[in-house]
Write an enzyme that holds these catalytic residues in place. Structure first.
Site, PDB file in Angstrom:
ATOM      1  N   TYR A 125       0.846  -1.202   0.000  1.00 27.78           N
ATOM      2  CA  TYR A 125       0.000   0.000   0.000  1.00 27.78           C
ATOM      3  C   TYR A 125       0.883   1.255   0.000  1.00 27.78           C
ATOM      4  O   TYR A 125       0.526   2.290  -0.563  1.00 27.78           O
ATOM      5  CB  TYR A 125      -0.963  -0.023   1.198  1.00 27.78           C
ATOM      6  CG  TYR A 125      -2.183   0.842   0.997  1.00 27.78           C
ATOM      7  CD1 TYR A 125      -3.102   0.589  -0.010  1.00 27.78           C
ATOM      8  CD2 TYR A 125      -2.409   1.938   1.835  1.00 27.78           C
ATOM      9  CE1 TYR A 125      -4.213   1.393  -0.184  1.00 27.78           C
ATOM     10  CE2 TYR A 125      -3.528   2.738   1.666  1.00 27.78           C
ATOM     11  CZ  TYR A 125      -4.421   2.460   0.657  1.00 27.78           C
ATOM     12  OH  TYR A 125      -5.514   3.264   0.487  1.00 27.78           O
ATOM     13  N   LYS A 127      -3.248   8.549   2.606  1.00 27.30           N
ATOM     14  CA  LYS A 127      -4.497   8.371   3.371  1.00 27.30           C
ATOM     15  C   LYS A 127      -4.355   8.945   4.789  1.00 27.30           C
ATOM     16  O   LYS A 127      -5.325   9.457   5.352  1.00 27.30           O
ATOM     17  CB  LYS A 127      -4.900   6.898   3.427  1.00 27.30           C
ATOM     18  CG  LYS A 127      -5.344   6.312   2.093  1.00 27.30           C
ATOM     19  CD  LYS A 127      -6.541   7.042   1.496  1.00 27.30           C
ATOM     20  CE  LYS A 127      -7.178   6.276   0.358  1.00 27.30           C
ATOM     21  NZ  LYS A 127      -8.137   7.080  -0.411  1.00 27.30           N
TER      22      LYS A 127
HETATM   23  P1  NAP Z   1     -12.317   3.373  -8.577  1.00 32.33           P
HETATM   24  O1  NAP Z   1     -13.631   2.839  -8.959  1.00 32.33           O
HETATM   25  O2  NAP Z   1     -11.177   3.106  -9.482  1.00 32.33           O
HETATM   26  O3  NAP Z   1     -12.453   4.928  -8.275  1.00 32.33           O
HETATM   27  C1  NAP Z   1     -11.335   5.786  -8.167  1.00 32.33           C
HETATM   28  C2  NAP Z   1     -11.732   7.062  -8.835  1.00 32.33           C
HETATM   29  O4  NAP Z   1     -10.720   8.072  -8.674  1.00 32.33           O
HETATM   30  C3  NAP Z   1     -11.942   6.886 -10.332  1.00 32.33           C
HETATM   31  O5  NAP Z   1     -13.192   7.411 -10.696  1.00 32.33           O
HETATM   32  C4  NAP Z   1     -10.803   7.687 -10.904  1.00 32.33           C
HETATM   33  O6  NAP Z   1     -11.047   8.187 -12.194  1.00 32.33           O
HETATM   34  C5  NAP Z   1     -10.705   8.798  -9.888  1.00 32.33           C
HETATM   35  N1  NAP Z   1      -9.520   9.625 -10.090  1.00 32.33           N
HETATM   36  C6  NAP Z   1      -8.214   9.265 -10.070  1.00 32.33           C
HETATM   37  N2  NAP Z   1      -7.434  10.336 -10.367  1.00 32.33           N
HETATM   38  C7  NAP Z   1      -8.279  11.390 -10.553  1.00 32.33           C
HETATM   39  C8  NAP Z   1      -8.107  12.753 -10.893  1.00 32.33           C
HETATM   40  N3  NAP Z   1      -6.896  13.290 -11.115  1.00 32.33           N
HETATM   41  N4  NAP Z   1      -9.211  13.545 -11.005  1.00 32.33           N
HETATM   42  C9  NAP Z   1     -10.444  13.043 -10.816  1.00 32.33           C
HETATM   43  N5  NAP Z   1     -10.677  11.752 -10.513  1.00 32.33           N
HETATM   44  C10 NAP Z   1      -9.612  10.931 -10.384  1.00 32.33           C
HETATM   45  O7  NAP Z   1     -11.852   2.780  -7.136  1.00 32.33           O
HETATM   46  P2  NAP Z   1     -12.507   2.838  -5.679  1.00 32.33           P
HETATM   47  O8  NAP Z   1     -11.875   1.705  -4.947  1.00 32.33           O
HETATM   48  O9  NAP Z   1     -13.978   2.938  -5.763  1.00 32.33           O
HETATM   49  O10 NAP Z   1     -11.885   4.179  -5.072  1.00 32.33           O
HETATM   50  C11 NAP Z   1     -12.663   5.205  -4.466  1.00 32.33           C
HETATM   51  C12 NAP Z   1     -12.011   5.644  -3.174  1.00 32.33           C
HETATM   52  O11 NAP Z   1     -12.151   4.589  -2.215  1.00 32.33           O
HETATM   53  C13 NAP Z   1     -10.518   5.938  -3.261  1.00 32.33           C
HETATM   54  O12 NAP Z   1     -10.218   7.053  -2.459  1.00 32.33           O
HETATM   55  C14 NAP Z   1      -9.907   4.684  -2.655  1.00 32.33           C
HETATM   56  O13 NAP Z   1      -8.613   4.904  -2.131  1.00 32.33           O
HETATM   57  C15 NAP Z   1     -10.913   4.428  -1.557  1.00 32.33           C
HETATM   58  N6  NAP Z   1     -10.860   3.091  -0.949  1.00 32.33           N
HETATM   59  C16 NAP Z   1     -10.915   1.992  -1.718  1.00 32.33           C
HETATM   60  C17 NAP Z   1     -10.845   0.740  -1.114  1.00 32.33           C
HETATM   61  C18 NAP Z   1     -10.893  -0.508  -1.959  1.00 32.33           C
HETATM   62  O14 NAP Z   1     -10.508  -1.559  -1.458  1.00 32.33           O
HETATM   63  N7  NAP Z   1     -11.362  -0.445  -3.185  1.00 32.33           N
HETATM   64  C19 NAP Z   1     -10.744   0.623   0.275  1.00 32.33           C
HETATM   65  C20 NAP Z   1     -10.704   1.791   1.037  1.00 32.33           C
HETATM   66  C21 NAP Z   1     -10.757   3.030   0.425  1.00 32.33           C
HETATM   67  P3  NAP Z   1     -10.238   7.497 -13.440  1.00 32.33           P
HETATM   68  O15 NAP Z   1     -10.676   6.068 -13.475  1.00 32.33           O
HETATM   69  O16 NAP Z   1     -10.625   8.317 -14.598  1.00 32.33           O
HETATM   70  O17 NAP Z   1      -8.769   7.616 -13.102  1.00 32.33           O
END
Ligand code: NAP
Length: 273
Positions: free
Chosen positions: A175, A182
């Protein structure tokens, strides 16, 4: 609808059930839908189920058409571009949303990014100045920038929620730099809560357990995160985007009016084991 009814009146309640969701009348901007597995999509569906009106942002042309289709599914036609690495994009997005809404109540920030090389392997070897800067800029600073741009657009009792992960507090293999970002994001939640409290805006984070999304696929050995959480968590399973979504809906509703600056774990209890 059945869920909304249970929330409103309690399961088995003698009182007449109401179909009003607990986010009725709220306007929520959702940032970070990339696919139907995105946590932001789970949040959008939950808020829609609770009666909220929605708007969406997306990054880059590639995602625009896709996000418009998702928006249609939850009766929204407000879809604006916003690459959070650009100050201009953030202020343009605020102006575009203001053209459609004379004020908003909720912002959901579900955005994170780190260069792939920095989220695999030995922390000290793979994290350099550039990956550190990018991860903190996109994954933490963006929350500050977005809150500032939208500050004057909040109606009474506004609320912001962002997504974080246990790697902010614990050393989680691979990570790496995202854990640092984070940790910064969680401090950002507290400072923004301190700053925006006087305007009646609450700011909270949800620390979600691992969920297979596009962003998660970028983390080396992510399967092991899922397996370990499933084996070790009290509930012996992983969580869903719907569960994270329901918690976000609660936190952004007036039911949570006394909660700000908090990190709420939606991880089947894994963090306390
Ligand atoms: P996801 O579906 O890939 O979503 C991540 C989003 O961030 C995508 O829509 C991506 O857009 C966007 N993004 C990245 N760079 C960007 C930028 N410069 N401007 C605007 N948007 C941008 O993955 P997710 O897991 O749902 O992530 C959402 C949040 O949850 C994140 O903060 C992640 O760290 C957090 N989270 C995830 C998990 C897990 O296990 N999945 C656990 C805890 C927390 P593009 O695709 O266009 O880059």
């Amino acid at each position: 609808e059945a869920y909304a009814t249970n929330i409103a009146s309690g399961p088995g309640s003698k009182h007449k059930a109401t179909t009003m969701g607990f986010m009725q009348g709220k306007r929520a901007l959702i940032m970070g839908v990339a696919s139907n597995r995105s946590i932001a999509w789970g949040v959008a569906k939950a808020m829609h189920n609770q009666g909220a009106e929605l708007a969406f942002t997306y990054q880059g042309e590639r995602l625009g058409e896709r996000v418009k289709k998702f928006a249609q599914e939850v009766d929204s036609d407000i879809v604006v571009p916003c690459d959070v690495s650009s100050d201009e994009d953030i202020s343009n997005a605020a102006a575009a949303v203001a053209e459609r809404w004379d004020g908003l109540d909720v912002i959901v920030h579900a955005i994170a990014f780190a260069p792939r090389e920095a989220i695999q392997g030995d922390f000290i070897e793979v994290v350099d100045r550039e990956s550190f800067k990018i991860a903190h800029d996109i994954s933490s600073y963006s929350l500050t920038g977005v809150c500032r741009a939208f500050k004057s657009h909040f109606r009474d009792n506004g609320s912001v929620v962002t997504l974080t992960y246990l790697g902010a507090l614990r050393v989680v293999p691979n990570y790496n730099v995202m854990g640092l970002a984070k940790a910064s994001l969680e401090a950002n939640v507290r400072y923004l809560a301190g700053s925006l409290g006087a305007d009646g805006v609450r700011v909270n984070g949800i620390s979600a357990g691992p969920i297979k999304t596009l962003a998660a696929a970028g983390i080396s050995d992510f399967r092991k995160f899922l397996d370990q959480a499933q084996q070790t968590s009290p509930l012996k399973r992983n969580v869903t985007i719907e569960e994270v979504g329901n918690t976000a809906a609660f936190l952004c509703s007036d039911l949570a009016s006394g909660i700000t600056g908090e990190i709420v774990y939606v991880d089947a209890g894994y963090n306390m084991m």
